[in-house]
Design an enzyme around this catalytic site. Structure first.
Site, PDB file in Angstrom:
ATOM      1  N   ARG A 116       7.239 -10.738   4.765  1.00  0.00           N
ATOM      2  CA  ARG A 116       7.569  -9.191   5.299  1.00  0.00           C
ATOM      3  C   ARG A 116       6.553  -9.477   6.785  1.00  0.00           C
ATOM      4  O   ARG A 116       6.949  -9.127   7.849  1.00  0.00           O
ATOM      5  CB  ARG A 116       6.983  -8.243   4.753  1.00  0.00           C
ATOM      6  N   MET A 117       5.413  -9.785   6.486  1.00  0.00           N
ATOM      7  CA  MET A 117       4.217  -9.806   7.812  1.00  0.00           C
ATOM      8  C   MET A 117       4.560 -11.131   8.659  1.00  0.00           C
ATOM      9  O   MET A 117       4.669 -10.999   9.822  1.00  0.00           O
ATOM     10  CB  MET A 117       2.906  -9.689   7.248  1.00  0.00           C
ATOM     11  N   GLY A 118       3.981 -12.236   7.826  1.00  0.00           N
ATOM     12  CA  GLY A 118       4.414 -13.402   8.735  1.00  0.00           C
ATOM     13  C   GLY A 118       5.436 -13.781   9.371  1.00  0.00           C
ATOM     14  O   GLY A 118       5.417 -14.330  10.697  1.00  0.00           O
ATOM     15  N   ASP A 166       6.801 -22.083   4.789  1.00  0.00           N
ATOM     16  CA  ASP A 166       7.052 -21.318   3.907  1.00  0.00           C
ATOM     17  C   ASP A 166       7.555 -21.890   2.593  1.00  0.00           C
ATOM     18  O   ASP A 166       8.332 -22.856   2.967  1.00  0.00           O
ATOM     19  CB  ASP A 166       7.813 -19.943   4.437  1.00  0.00           C
ATOM     20  N   ASN A 170      -4.995 -10.191   3.229  1.00  0.00           N
ATOM     21  CA  ASN A 170      -5.959  -8.962   2.691  1.00  0.00           C
ATOM     22  C   ASN A 170      -6.697  -9.718   1.732  1.00  0.00           C
ATOM     23  O   ASN A 170      -6.820  -9.357   0.576  1.00  0.00           O
ATOM     24  CB  ASN A 170      -4.979  -8.167   2.198  1.00  0.00           C
ATOM     25  N   SER A 179      -3.165  -4.721  10.701  1.00  0.00           N
ATOM     26  CA  SER A 179      -2.089  -3.398  10.046  1.00  0.00           C
ATOM     27  C   SER A 179      -0.993  -3.371  11.038  1.00  0.00           C
ATOM     28  O   SER A 179      -1.246  -3.559  12.036  1.00  0.00           O
ATOM     29  CB  SER A 179      -3.307  -2.362  10.189  1.00  0.00           C
ATOM     30  N   LYS A 219     -10.957  -4.306   7.857  1.00  0.00           N
ATOM     31  CA  LYS A 219      -9.621  -3.917   6.986  1.00  0.00           C
ATOM     32  C   LYS A 219      -9.718  -3.358   5.671  1.00  0.00           C
ATOM     33  O   LYS A 219      -8.871  -2.413   5.381  1.00  0.00           O
ATOM     34  CB  LYS A 219      -8.932  -5.245   7.000  1.00  0.00           C
ATOM     35  N   ASN A 261      -8.017   0.224   4.870  1.00  0.00           N
ATOM     36  CA  ASN A 261      -7.260   0.530   3.953  1.00  0.00           C
ATOM     37  C   ASN A 261      -7.557   1.940   2.851  1.00  0.00           C
ATOM     38  O   ASN A 261      -7.150   2.383   2.387  1.00  0.00           O
ATOM     39  CB  ASN A 261      -6.918  -0.699   2.874  1.00  0.00           C
ATOM     40  N   GLU A 293      -6.965   4.737   4.588  1.00  0.00           N
ATOM     41  CA  GLU A 293      -5.212   4.882   4.205  1.00  0.00           C
ATOM     42  C   GLU A 293      -4.990   5.658   2.938  1.00  0.00           C
ATOM     43  O   GLU A 293      -4.318   6.417   2.745  1.00  0.00           O
ATOM     44  CB  GLU A 293      -4.643   3.597   4.542  1.00  0.00           C
ATOM     45  N   TYR A 294      -5.822   5.242   1.963  1.00  0.00           N
ATOM     46  CA  TYR A 294      -5.707   5.796   0.474  1.00  0.00           C
ATOM     47  C   TYR A 294      -5.806   7.400   0.608  1.00  0.00           C
ATOM     48  O   TYR A 294      -5.261   7.933  -0.062  1.00  0.00           O
ATOM     49  CB  TYR A 294      -6.572   5.220  -0.450  1.00  0.00           C
TER      50      TYR A 294
END
Length: 290
Positions: free
Chosen positions: A10-12, A30, A85, A111, A163, A167, A170-171
């Protein structure tokens, strides 16, 4: 600039496309051959011109093995960037191992979730200034336009530490919205809960992107009826609380939000439905359906 990316999830995968749109040459590897540009780490190294730069965006469980594999095919003068992460305490030993081969190392907290391709990614970088300077064309293309969204936070480990704290915050933010949602949903007076959240998006002191995403989730499912009140934690909240204990910093809100996620695995909580919806909206994280 030329860059290798290992891990096109999803990110990469979205980072690859954002960088290509900015004019960079990106070669990705990948395990899924449907999305990979090359068949192996060795082929990735062959296609990159020295001195190489390779950005790793793989799940935490395989980061160490991936970086060790890269060390076997890279050379002195190359740079490895870990944008996953990872726990900050893993960065120093990695950097030392790579340095013995003359390979540089940067840790980058990223992020932006599934929206980063369009909106840009906030980047928190740890490592030597010379390595940061060399990668600045990549960082400038990944970050949002304008003066915000990038920081050289300090030496190796500082990016992932920043980061981790991000996060943890964010929680707490997500859980405050979630508790408000549960209280409104149980009120005898409020008959338009989604409308209340929508009204908060302009002019209030609680407006934020997370609020916008919760509004989006409620548009899709006004009572979050399709979701189970279950939310995972991916480690960063635990690490943040661990650091709070180590440094004697009271993290009351973050710790409570973390423990609430543990509670979500015992009962079907309306508040945790809202947390699950938010995690899906900003990061594409899987949800558990009823």
């Amino acid at each position: 600039m030329q860059l290798g990316i290992v891990g096109l999830g999803r990110m990469g995968g979205n980072m690859r496309e954002r960088l290509r749109a900015a004019g960079h040459e990106v070669i990705g590897f990948d395990q899924d051959p449907q999305v990979s540009d090359v068949a192996s780490l060795a082929e990735l190294a062959e296609k990159l011109e020295a001195p190489r730069a390779v950005w790793v965006m793989v799940p935490a469980g395989v980061t160490e093995a991936t970086i060790d594999g890269l060390a076997e095919v890279l050379s002195a003068g190359d740079i490895v960037i870990d944008g996953g992460n990872s726990r900050f305490s893993d960065d120093g030993p990695r950097a030392e191992r790579l340095d013995r081969q003359g390979i540089g190392y940067l840790d980058v907290g990223v992020s932006g979730g599934v929206w980063g391709r369009e909106n840009g990614y906030a980047l928190m970088v740890g490592g030597a200034q010379e390595h940061v300077d060399r990668l600045m064309p990549i960082f400038d293309s990944l970050k949002p336009a304008g003066e915000y969204g990038f920081v050289h936070a300090g030496p190796v480990g500082a990016g992932h530490y920043a980061k981790m704290v991000h996060n943890g915050i964010e929680y707490g933010l997500m859980h405050a919205y979630a508790e408000g949602y549960e209280l409104l949903a149980k009120s005898e007076l409020v008959t338009n809960v989604p409308g209340v959240f929508k009204s908060w998006r302009e002019g209030t002191v609680v407006r934020s992107w997370l609020l916008d995403l919760l509004d989006r989730a409620l548009d899709e499912d006004p009572e979050l009826a399709s979701l189970r009140g279950y939310a995972e934690d991916t480690g960063e909240g635990r690490w943040t609380v661990d650091e709070g204990v180590r440094l004697a910093v009271p993290l009351n809100v973050i710790a409570a939000a973390l423990f609430a996620r543990f509670a979500s695995r015992q009962d079907d909580s309306p508040a945790m439905k809202a947390v699950a919806a938010l995690r899906n909206q900003f990061g594409g994280h899987a949800t558990h359906k009823n």
